[in-house]
Structures are given as C-alpha cells and as structure tokens.
Design an enzyme around this catalytic site. Structure first.
Site, PDB file in Angstrom:
ATOM      1  N   GLU A  36     101.036  27.923-109.824  1.00  0.00           N
ATOM      2  CA  GLU A  36     100.584  29.313-109.843  1.00  0.00           C
ATOM      3  C   GLU A  36     101.754  30.203-110.269  1.00  0.00           C
ATOM      4  O   GLU A  36     102.877  30.039-109.789  1.00  0.00           O
ATOM      5  CB  GLU A  36     100.064  29.706-108.437  1.00  0.00           C
ATOM      6  CG  GLU A  36      99.888  31.186-108.167  1.00  0.00           C
ATOM      7  CD  GLU A  36      98.959  31.924-109.126  1.00  0.00           C
ATOM      8  OE1 GLU A  36      97.867  31.421-109.416  1.00  0.00           O
ATOM      9  OE2 GLU A  36      99.358  33.013-109.596  1.00  0.00           O
ATOM     10  N   ARG A 118      87.625  39.655-100.839  1.00  0.00           N
ATOM     11  CA  ARG A 118      88.252  38.519-101.529  1.00  0.00           C
ATOM     12  C   ARG A 118      89.468  37.993-100.784  1.00  0.00           C
ATOM     13  O   ARG A 118      89.646  36.786-100.626  1.00  0.00           O
ATOM     14  CB  ARG A 118      88.705  38.943-102.920  1.00  0.00           C
ATOM     15  CG  ARG A 118      87.597  39.055-103.910  1.00  0.00           C
ATOM     16  CD  ARG A 118      88.081  39.742-105.166  1.00  0.00           C
ATOM     17  NE  ARG A 118      86.987  39.936-106.072  1.00  0.00           N
ATOM     18  CZ  ARG A 118      86.727  39.158-107.116  1.00  0.00           C
ATOM     19  NH1 ARG A 118      87.500  38.155-107.400  1.00  0.00           N
ATOM     20  NH2 ARG A 118      85.691  39.392-107.885  1.00  0.00           N
ATOM     21  N   ARG A 199      86.609  50.633-108.519  1.00  0.00           N
ATOM     22  CA  ARG A 199      86.260  49.847-107.330  1.00  0.00           C
ATOM     23  C   ARG A 199      86.917  50.479-106.119  1.00  0.00           C
ATOM     24  O   ARG A 199      88.041  50.970-106.204  1.00  0.00           O
ATOM     25  CB  ARG A 199      86.783  48.413-107.448  1.00  0.00           C
ATOM     26  CG  ARG A 199      86.259  47.695-108.636  1.00  0.00           C
ATOM     27  CD  ARG A 199      87.050  46.435-108.892  1.00  0.00           C
ATOM     28  NE  ARG A 199      86.416  45.277-108.280  1.00  0.00           N
ATOM     29  CZ  ARG A 199      86.771  44.026-108.557  1.00  0.00           C
ATOM     30  NH1 ARG A 199      87.748  43.774-109.385  1.00  0.00           N
ATOM     31  NH2 ARG A 199      86.159  43.023-107.983  1.00  0.00           N
ATOM     32  N   ASP A 314      87.104  31.350-115.043  1.00  0.00           N
ATOM     33  CA  ASP A 314      87.205  32.410-116.056  1.00  0.00           C
ATOM     34  C   ASP A 314      87.963  31.951-117.303  1.00  0.00           C
ATOM     35  O   ASP A 314      87.744  32.473-118.396  1.00  0.00           O
ATOM     36  CB  ASP A 314      87.900  33.652-115.470  1.00  0.00           C
ATOM     37  CG  ASP A 314      86.925  34.576-114.763  1.00  0.00           C
ATOM     38  OD1 ASP A 314      85.788  34.135-114.463  1.00  0.00           O
ATOM     39  OD2 ASP A 314      87.279  35.750-114.501  1.00  0.00           O
ATOM     40  N   ALA A 327      82.330  34.192-110.135  1.00  0.00           N
ATOM     41  CA  ALA A 327      83.093  33.360-109.195  1.00  0.00           C
ATOM     42  C   ALA A 327      82.247  32.181-108.725  1.00  0.00           C
ATOM     43  O   ALA A 327      82.757  31.079-108.523  1.00  0.00           O
ATOM     44  CB  ALA A 327      83.554  34.203-108.010  1.00  0.00           C
TER      45      ALA A 327
HETATM   46  P1  FAD Z   1      91.462  34.394-111.661  1.00  0.00           P
HETATM   47  O1  FAD Z   1      90.970  34.968-110.402  1.00  0.00           O
HETATM   48  O2  FAD Z   1      91.845  35.327-112.761  1.00  0.00           O
HETATM   49  O3  FAD Z   1      92.711  33.486-111.284  1.00  0.00           O
HETATM   50  C1  FAD Z   1      93.589  32.990-112.264  1.00  0.00           C
HETATM   51  C2  FAD Z   1      94.877  32.568-111.573  1.00  0.00           C
HETATM   52  O4  FAD Z   1      95.714  31.953-112.539  1.00  0.00           O
HETATM   53  C3  FAD Z   1      95.658  33.737-111.002  1.00  0.00           C
HETATM   54  O5  FAD Z   1      96.097  33.404-109.716  1.00  0.00           O
HETATM   55  C4  FAD Z   1      96.814  33.912-111.978  1.00  0.00           C
HETATM   56  O6  FAD Z   1      97.965  34.440-111.364  1.00  0.00           O
HETATM   57  C5  FAD Z   1      97.012  32.487-112.458  1.00  0.00           C
HETATM   58  N1  FAD Z   1      97.586  32.383-113.810  1.00  0.00           N
HETATM   59  C6  FAD Z   1      97.225  33.080-114.908  1.00  0.00           C
HETATM   60  N2  FAD Z   1      97.951  32.703-115.976  1.00  0.00           N
HETATM   61  C7  FAD Z   1      98.782  31.738-115.536  1.00  0.00           C
HETATM   62  C8  FAD Z   1      99.771  30.940-116.184  1.00  0.00           C
HETATM   63  N3  FAD Z   1     100.042  31.055-117.509  1.00  0.00           N
HETATM   64  N4  FAD Z   1     100.462  30.028-115.440  1.00  0.00           N
HETATM   65  C9  FAD Z   1     100.203  29.883-114.105  1.00  0.00           C
HETATM   66  N5  FAD Z   1      99.277  30.623-113.444  1.00  0.00           N
HETATM   67  C10 FAD Z   1      98.568  31.524-114.155  1.00  0.00           C
HETATM   68  N6  FAD Z   1      81.927  37.022-109.380  1.00  0.00           N
HETATM   69  C11 FAD Z   1      80.984  36.691-108.449  1.00  0.00           C
HETATM   70  O7  FAD Z   1      80.592  35.516-108.331  1.00  0.00           O
HETATM   71  N7  FAD Z   1      80.451  37.662-107.629  1.00  0.00           N
HETATM   72  C12 FAD Z   1      80.824  38.965-107.701  1.00  0.00           C
HETATM   73  O8  FAD Z   1      80.335  39.788-106.925  1.00  0.00           O
HETATM   74  C13 FAD Z   1      81.797  39.344-108.684  1.00  0.00           C
HETATM   75  N8  FAD Z   1      82.188  40.643-108.804  1.00  0.00           N
HETATM   76  C14 FAD Z   1      83.090  40.970-109.765  1.00  0.00           C
HETATM   77  C15 FAD Z   1      83.431  42.325-109.936  1.00  0.00           C
HETATM   78  C16 FAD Z   1      84.330  42.708-110.918  1.00  0.00           C
HETATM   79  C17 FAD Z   1      84.615  44.167-111.137  1.00  0.00           C
HETATM   80  C18 FAD Z   1      84.944  41.704-111.735  1.00  0.00           C
HETATM   81  C19 FAD Z   1      85.943  42.079-112.802  1.00  0.00           C
HETATM   82  C20 FAD Z   1      84.610  40.354-111.579  1.00  0.00           C
HETATM   83  C21 FAD Z   1      83.670  39.978-110.603  1.00  0.00           C
HETATM   84  N9  FAD Z   1      83.285  38.645-110.440  1.00  0.00           N
HETATM   85  C22 FAD Z   1      82.341  38.305-109.513  1.00  0.00           C
HETATM   86  C23 FAD Z   1      83.877  37.568-111.265  1.00  0.00           C
HETATM   87  C24 FAD Z   1      84.985  36.848-110.497  1.00  0.00           C
HETATM   88  O9  FAD Z   1      85.879  37.797-109.980  1.00  0.00           O
HETATM   89  C25 FAD Z   1      85.736  35.884-111.408  1.00  0.00           C
HETATM   90  O10 FAD Z   1      84.816  35.065-112.095  1.00  0.00           O
HETATM   91  C26 FAD Z   1      86.683  34.981-110.608  1.00  0.00           C
HETATM   92  O11 FAD Z   1      87.484  35.706-109.713  1.00  0.00           O
HETATM   93  C27 FAD Z   1      87.575  34.202-111.572  1.00  0.00           C
HETATM   94  O12 FAD Z   1      88.379  33.327-110.845  1.00  0.00           O
HETATM   95  P2  FAD Z   1      89.409  32.382-111.608  1.00  0.00           P
HETATM   96  O13 FAD Z   1      90.074  31.589-110.548  1.00  0.00           O
HETATM   97  O14 FAD Z   1      88.747  31.660-112.726  1.00  0.00           O
HETATM   98  O15 FAD Z   1      90.423  33.390-112.313  1.00  0.00           O
END
Ligand code: FAD
Length: 431
Positions: A36, A118, A199, A314, A327
C-alpha cells in the site's frame, strides 16, 4: 507444514478491493503480501452502502468481513422501511400536510438500505489481516520480470519486491492497469462524467429538525433537474450521510486531482430551487466542503489481465456511484479471485494465467455493464435521461430493472460456475 500453494501473490492497494481480497486469500492459506502506498490503511470519512450481492460476496470472502459489516452497518431506522433501498422524492413537489416531501416511489430489495461509515468498516476489517503481511509506503511505479519468470515490482522509494503474480487493487488511477493495457490506451486513464458531488455528515438530531424524521432516519433520494441528493443514516443512526450531485457541462480543471475545495455557499446556490426543508438540511453542512469529481472508466479496459498480472475493483472497472454498487462489485471480484486461486487444481504459478483468464471472462462484462448503467441511472435521477425525462413511472422501472441485475445474483453460484470454467481451461478444453 508445507504450504498449500507453491506460489505467492502480491496485492497492490489496500482499499476495499485489496483488503477484502487479502483477507480472503490469507484465510484460504494462499501466500499473500499487500503493498500500500500510504503509511497506514485509511478510508475517507464518508458513507458507503451495500446491496445484497455485496453482502453475499463478503460471506464468500470471509465470514469475518460480513461480521465487520454487521457490526458497523446502519439500516433504515423505521421498521416499516426495513426493506427500503431508497424513497425517491420529487424535490419540486409540494410537502404533505405534516410538512414532509411526498414520496414519488419507493425501491426495495431483500436487505433494504445498509449504510456505513467507511472508516469504521475499515477499522473492523483490518483486524482480520495480519499486520506482518502488509508493506506500507510502497507506491508501485512499474513491473518487470526477472530471468526466472518472477515478476518484479519497482516502488517509488527505490525498492524492488519479487512475486509470482500481481493483483492490482490500486484504484481508479491504477498503475497496474496501465501496465496491462499500455500507458497510451484510452482505458489507461479515467474519464470525467461531468458530474461532481459534495459529501458530508450531519448529526441526526439536526437532520430530523430540518427534513423531518421520516426523511432523515431512512434512505432518501431527492431528484431534481441536473442534480440530486441522496441521504441515508450511518453510525447506528447518530449521523446522516449526505451526497449532493450536480451535472456540469464544464470540464474538470485538473484530471490529476479528483477533489477540490468548495464552499457551502456554492452548493446552496446550485440547489436554490429545492424546497426549504432540503435547503435547511444543506445548511447543516460544514461551510468548507470537499467537491468530488465523478470519474469512471468510460473507456472500458479491453482485458482485466495480462499473463500473471490482473486488476480488480476500481482499478478494473471504476464506476460513477449512482447504483451504489462500485464497492460491492470490488468485493464480488475478491470473492471470485479467492475461490479460483483456492481451487485444488491451482498449485503452482503455471496455473495462474488460467485463473486470471477465467476471472476476466467471468467478471468483465458484468463489471463494465455497471459502469455504463451507472451513468444512465444517474441521469435518470436528474430527470435528464433520453426518453425518460421526468416520467417517474419510467424512472422507477429503469431503477427496478437495473437494481435487479445488480442484486439478484447468487454469488456462490457465480464462483462455482467460474471454477468449472477454470477446470475446463486447465484441462485444455477451453481456450
Ligand atoms: P480505492 O478505494 O481507490 O483503493 C485503492 C488503494 O490503492 C488505496 O489505498 C491507494 O492508496 C492504493 N494505491 C493507489 N495507487 C497505488 C500504487 N501505485 N501503489 C500502491 N498503492 C496504491 N460503492 C458502493 O458499493 N456503494 C456506495 O454507496 C458507494 N458510494 C460512493 C460514493 C462516491 C461519491 C464515490 C466516488 C464512490 C462510491 N462508491 C460506492 C464506489 C466505491 O467507493 C469504490 O468502488 C471503492 O471504494 C473502490 O475501492 P478500491 O479498493 O478498488 O479502490
């Protein structure tokens, strides 16, 4: 005791996708290390809600993730709204005799609304993964191969780590996705959807005083022209989570930074045609607000894997949040990857490409459908979808149809089907 698997997996990124996958793999005795970029795990102080498919996927990943969710989740506070996902309200309609904006229609599902903070969810989930398997402060820069077929991860701090396979859970701006599709491919970068969001969290008592108990204590969507607001209770009913979305024809000023600082006055101006109760609610937000640009992967990735590198969450299918399912789909990915990697026929790194190919085949169309559908449904909420406009009967039908695709799925069956496909692939009967 000899390890069950003769390979190790590196997960890049410790958000919801990376952490749920790490927990799921570790609990299946699959050697895993999580890298991370941040100095510690951290989620933003905002709400998120999960639909029934997500809750099923949590259970497949690890019962403890589901228990963490149950510990922190908040449902609608009224028993009569137990199964309600959202009450949809026409922001321009007249208030009823008791001062509450009338419901245009209600969307329900088998679990109702499940909102949570969250950061609270993350605090519970991290307890399920051993700290010694996490490397913080590791920002992935690029990936190469050593002469023996091991993958080499190069980090910003100059260090290198070797692994047999990499699963990029590094979010919307994923480096791992860039490594798979190439830095110049249209899907290498996210796209601005021309929506942004404010938000905030509001103490429940104050929210009740503004919009009344029915609206504040249960999930509600206020639909308006080119804008909408959603609210749902979090923090066991002590807090109201609010997200106010706005459509804009202007470009986002800086594609590198997905947030900018904003002012409450700006928000109040943009929502000035909403009724007095909602305005009162908005006035409870902090005077300084963060504005979130809504980007997605509008140019879909042509593949979720290349060799022994793949993407999840994502990183693979970032979506706008209008279905409230992004999510949840991350956790679906984690469930499938964990089940495939745990399959007894997957023993060495030679089977890993088949695992990722199967995951790509089984997940990509559903995940990319979500990205497209979410844009469409966001426009429906804002009375601007072509052929739908402000016809609430049509809006309701669109939501029901699409929410059904998201929620009415059996995740265990989805994983079992994928395992069958994997076995066919490994036996050479499927290309
Ligand atoms: P992220 O949460 O972006 O995590 C990525 C991680 O990778 C981070 O910790 C970052 O620091 C790390 N990282 C990035 N680049 C690197 C690198 N090069 N090297 C090492 N580490 C790195 N979804 C739902 O299901 N329900 C909801 O109600 C909902 N509401 C939302 C509301 C808003 C306004 C938004 C914007 C999104 C919402 N979502 C919701 C979508 C949800 O938030 C995302 O789909 C989810 O949080 C993505 O998780 P992730 O782990 O894929 O990515």
């Amino acid at each position: 005791m000899s390890p069950v698997k003769d390979f190790d997996i590196a997960i890049v990124g410790g958000g919801i996708a990376g952490l749920t996958l790490a927990i799921a793999l570790n609990s299946r005795s699959i050697p895993v290390t999580l890298y991370e970029q941040a100095a510690s795990f951290g989620e933003i102080g905002a709400g998120v809600s999960f639909s029934p498919n997500a809750v099923q996927a949590m259970k497949v990943c690890h019962q403890g993730i589901y228990e963490a969710f149950e510990t922190v989740c908040t449902r609608n506070l009224w028993p009569s709204k137990e199964k309600v996902w959202f009450d949809y309200v026409d922001a321009y309609s007249d208030v009823t005799s008791d001062g509450v904006l009338a419901t245009a229609f209600t969307i329900s599902n088998s679990l109702g609304q499940n909102g949570l903070h969250r950061a609270h969810f993350l605090d519970e989930a991290v307890k399920l993964f051993p700290k010694q398997l996490v490397r913080f402060g590791k920002r992935l820069q690029n990936i190469t191969e050593d002469g023996s077929g091991r993958l080499m991860m190069h980090f910003d701090d100059g260090t290198v780590a070797k692994t047999d396979a990499i699963i990029g859970c590094d979010g919307i701006k994923s480096r791992v996705r860039q490594a798979i599709v190439g830095p110049d491919h249209s899907s290498a970068r996210p796209v601005y959807t021309h929506k942004y969001a404010y938000r905030g969290l509001i103490p429940m008592e104050d929210a009740c005083a503004a919009v009344g108990e029915e609206r504040a204590q249960n999930a509600c969507m206020y639909m308006g022209h080119d804008k909408h607001i959603l609210t749902f209770p979090v923090n066991h009913g002590k807090t109201l989570n609010l997200v106010a979305f706005r459509t804009s024809s202007e470009d986002w000023p800086d594609a590198q930074r997905l947030t900018r600082s904003g002012e409450l006055d700006e928000l109040l101006h943009e929502f000035e045609d909403y009724g007095p109760a909602v305005i009162k609610l908005l006035k409870l937000l902090d005077p300084k607000l963060n504005v979130w640009a809504i980007f997605d992967l509008g140019y879909p990735a042509p593949t979720f894997y290349k060799g022994r590198i793949c993407i999840s969450g994502d990183a693979a299918h970032a979506t706008s949040p209008h279905h409230g399912a992004g999510a949840g789909f991350c956790i679906e990915d984690s469930a499938m990857l964990a089940e495939l990697l745990a399959d007894e026929q997957v023993k060495s790194r030679h089977e890993l490409e088949a695992v990722f190919a199967t995951y790509d085949t089984e997940r990509r169309s559903r995940a990319q459908w979500l990205v497209e559908s979410s844009r469409w449904i966001g426009d429906c909420y804002e009375l601007r979808a072509e052929g739908i406009g402000n016809d609430f009967t049509k809006i309701e039908a669109e939501i029901k149809k699409r929410n059904g695709i998201i929620a009415d799925i059996n995740i265990e069956e989805m994983c079992a089907r994928a395992k069958d496909e994997l076995r066919k692939r490994l036996s050479g009967s499927c290309e």
